[in-house]
Design a protein around this motif. Sequence first.
Motif, PDB file in Angstrom:
ATOM      1  N   GLY A   1       1.136  -1.161  -0.558  1.00  0.00           N
ATOM      2  CA  GLY A   1      -0.373  -0.199  -0.020  1.00  0.00           C
ATOM      3  C   GLY A   1       0.500   1.359   0.001  1.00  0.00           C
ATOM      4  N   GLU A   2       1.432   1.096   0.551  1.00  0.00           N
ATOM      5  CA  GLU A   2       2.939   2.173   0.914  1.00  0.00           C
ATOM      6  C   GLU A   2       3.689   2.905  -0.736  1.00  0.00           C
ATOM      7  N   GLN A   3       3.789   2.050  -1.365  1.00  0.00           N
ATOM      8  CA  GLN A   3       4.057   1.959  -2.451  1.00  0.00           C
ATOM      9  C   GLN A   3       3.557   1.673  -3.666  1.00  0.00           C
ATOM     10  N   MET A   4       2.529   1.730  -3.098  1.00  0.00           N
ATOM     11  CA  MET A   4       1.146   2.110  -3.814  1.00  0.00           C
ATOM     12  C   MET A   4       1.125   3.280  -4.116  1.00  0.00           C
ATOM     13  N   GLU A   5       1.137   4.060  -2.880  1.00  0.00           N
ATOM     14  CA  GLU A   5       1.287   5.450  -2.752  1.00  0.00           C
ATOM     15  C   GLU A   5       2.057   6.423  -2.900  1.00  0.00           C
ATOM     16  N   GLU A   6       3.419   5.767  -2.496  1.00  0.00           N
ATOM     17  CA  GLU A   6       4.499   6.602  -3.593  1.00  0.00           C
ATOM     18  C   GLU A   6       5.186   6.640  -4.766  1.00  0.00           C
ATOM     19  N   ASN A   7       3.793   6.055  -5.771  1.00  0.00           N
ATOM     20  CA  ASN A   7       4.224   5.376  -7.594  1.00  0.00           C
ATOM     21  C   ASN A   7       3.344   6.861  -7.531  1.00  0.00           C
ATOM     22  N   VAL A   8       2.099   7.061  -7.105  1.00  0.00           N
ATOM     23  CA  VAL A   8       0.826   7.978  -7.288  1.00  0.00           C
ATOM     24  C   VAL A   8       1.768   9.515  -6.699  1.00  0.00           C
ATOM     25  N   SER A   9       2.525   9.566  -5.540  1.00  0.00           N
ATOM     26  CA  SER A   9       3.560  11.004  -5.517  1.00  0.00           C
ATOM     27  C   SER A   9       3.976  11.237  -6.353  1.00  0.00           C
ATOM     28  N   THR A  10       4.744   9.905  -6.799  1.00  0.00           N
ATOM     29  CA  THR A  10       5.724  10.385  -8.442  1.00  0.00           C
ATOM     30  C   THR A  10       5.480   9.996  -9.638  1.00  0.00           C
ATOM     31  N   ILE A  11       4.343   9.225  -9.358  1.00  0.00           N
ATOM     32  CA  ILE A  11       3.576  10.321 -11.160  1.00  0.00           C
ATOM     33  C   ILE A  11       2.864  11.876 -10.917  1.00  0.00           C
ATOM     34  N   GLU A  12       2.685  12.053  -9.717  1.00  0.00           N
ATOM     35  CA  GLU A  12       1.943  13.658 -10.179  1.00  0.00           C
ATOM     36  C   GLU A  12       2.901  14.593  -9.976  1.00  0.00           C
ATOM     37  N   ASN A  13       4.561  13.905  -9.852  1.00  0.00           N
ATOM     38  CA  ASN A  13       5.259  15.073  -9.094  1.00  0.00           C
ATOM     39  C   ASN A  13       5.734  15.202 -11.394  1.00  0.00           C
ATOM     40  N   SER A  14       5.757  14.199 -11.473  1.00  0.00           N
ATOM     41  CA  SER A  14       6.208  14.166 -12.651  1.00  0.00           C
ATOM     42  C   SER A  14       5.273  14.718 -14.099  1.00  0.00           C
ATOM     43  N   LEU A  15       3.464  14.550 -13.350  1.00  0.00           N
ATOM     44  CA  LEU A  15       3.297  15.124 -14.077  1.00  0.00           C
ATOM     45  C   LEU A  15       3.266  16.645 -14.220  1.00  0.00           C
ATOM     46  N   ASP A  16       3.597  17.118 -12.818  1.00  0.00           N
ATOM     47  CA  ASP A  16       4.184  18.600 -12.499  1.00  0.00           C
ATOM     48  C   ASP A  16       4.458  19.598 -13.584  1.00  0.00           C
ATOM     49  N   SER A  17       5.988  18.010 -13.651  1.00  0.00           N
ATOM     50  CA  SER A  17       7.179  18.728 -14.903  1.00  0.00           C
ATOM     51  C   SER A  17       6.900  19.001 -16.276  1.00  0.00           C
ATOM     52  N   ILE A  18       6.077  17.378 -16.661  1.00  0.00           N
ATOM     53  CA  ILE A  18       5.583  17.567 -18.004  1.00  0.00           C
ATOM     54  C   ILE A  18       4.376  19.621 -17.884  1.00  0.00           C
ATOM     55  N   ARG A  19       3.901  19.796 -16.674  1.00  0.00           N
ATOM     56  CA  ARG A  19       2.974  20.429 -17.858  1.00  0.00           C
ATOM     57  C   ARG A  19       4.255  21.896 -17.238  1.00  0.00           C
ATOM     58  N   GLU A  20       4.568  21.917 -16.855  1.00  0.00           N
ATOM     59  CA  GLU A  20       5.733  22.940 -16.644  1.00  0.00           C
ATOM     60  C   GLU A  20       6.858  23.029 -17.708  1.00  0.00           C
ATOM     61  N   ALA A  21       6.872  21.757 -19.019  1.00  0.00           N
ATOM     62  CA  ALA A  21       7.794  21.459 -19.931  1.00  0.00           C
ATOM     63  C   ALA A  21       7.070  22.313 -20.631  1.00  0.00           C
ATOM     64  N   ILE A  22       5.641  22.129 -20.932  1.00  0.00           N
ATOM     65  CA  ILE A  22       4.943  22.505 -21.505  1.00  0.00           C
ATOM     66  C   ILE A  22       4.868  23.902 -21.943  1.00  0.00           C
ATOM     67  N   ASP A  23       4.728  24.708 -20.745  1.00  0.00           N
ATOM     68  CA  ASP A  23       4.272  25.970 -20.767  1.00  0.00           C
ATOM     69  C   ASP A  23       5.298  26.394 -21.402  1.00  0.00           C
ATOM     70  N   ASN A  24       6.737  26.005 -20.507  1.00  0.00           N
ATOM     71  CA  ASN A  24       7.470  26.718 -21.105  1.00  0.00           C
ATOM     72  C   ASN A  24       7.841  26.870 -21.951  1.00  0.00           C
ATOM     73  N   LEU A  25       7.078  25.676 -22.794  1.00  0.00           N
ATOM     74  CA  LEU A  25       7.973  25.741 -23.974  1.00  0.00           C
ATOM     75  C   LEU A  25       6.283  26.899 -25.216  1.00  0.00           C
ATOM     76  N   GLU A  26       5.434  26.574 -24.562  1.00  0.00           N
ATOM     77  CA  GLU A  26       4.716  27.839 -25.142  1.00  0.00           C
ATOM     78  C   GLU A  26       4.969  28.577 -25.412  1.00  0.00           C
ATOM     79  N   ASP A  27       5.361  29.489 -24.336  1.00  0.00           N
ATOM     80  CA  ASP A  27       5.525  30.874 -23.860  1.00  0.00           C
ATOM     81  C   ASP A  27       6.945  31.191 -25.400  1.00  0.00           C
ATOM     82  N   LEU A  28       7.102  30.231 -26.033  1.00  0.00           N
ATOM     83  CA  LEU A  28       8.282  30.765 -27.141  1.00  0.00           C
ATOM     84  C   LEU A  28       7.354  30.771 -28.147  1.00  0.00           C
ATOM     85  N   LEU A  29       5.984  29.889 -28.607  1.00  0.00           N
ATOM     86  CA  LEU A  29       5.278  30.030 -29.057  1.00  0.00           C
ATOM     87  C   LEU A  29       4.889  31.944 -29.830  1.00  0.00           C
TER      88      LEU A  29
END
Length: 75
Positions: A47-75
């Motif tokens: 159960g703890e591993q599953m919670e950690e997985n969710v947290s890691t994915i959530e952090n990854s999503l934040d990073s992807i969103r930041e990358a998208i936002d940064n790239l869109e600033d170039l457009l």
Amino acid sequence: MNKQRRKEIEMICERLEDLYSDLESVMDEEQSAFDNLPESLQYTEKGEQMEENVSTIENSLDSIREAIDNLEDLL
């Protein structure tokens, strides 16, 4: 930046949005699997591993969103 490079960045942003959505679905499935565990199992190593997985994915999503936002600033 010329029109062609802007178009390439635009296409990359679209692919990142698709990947974001796919990853978000995986996170939702993992969260749902955790939520459906009996409470007694949620506090086990699994159960703890599953919670950690969710947290890691959530952090990854934040990073992807930041990358998208940064790239869109170039457009």
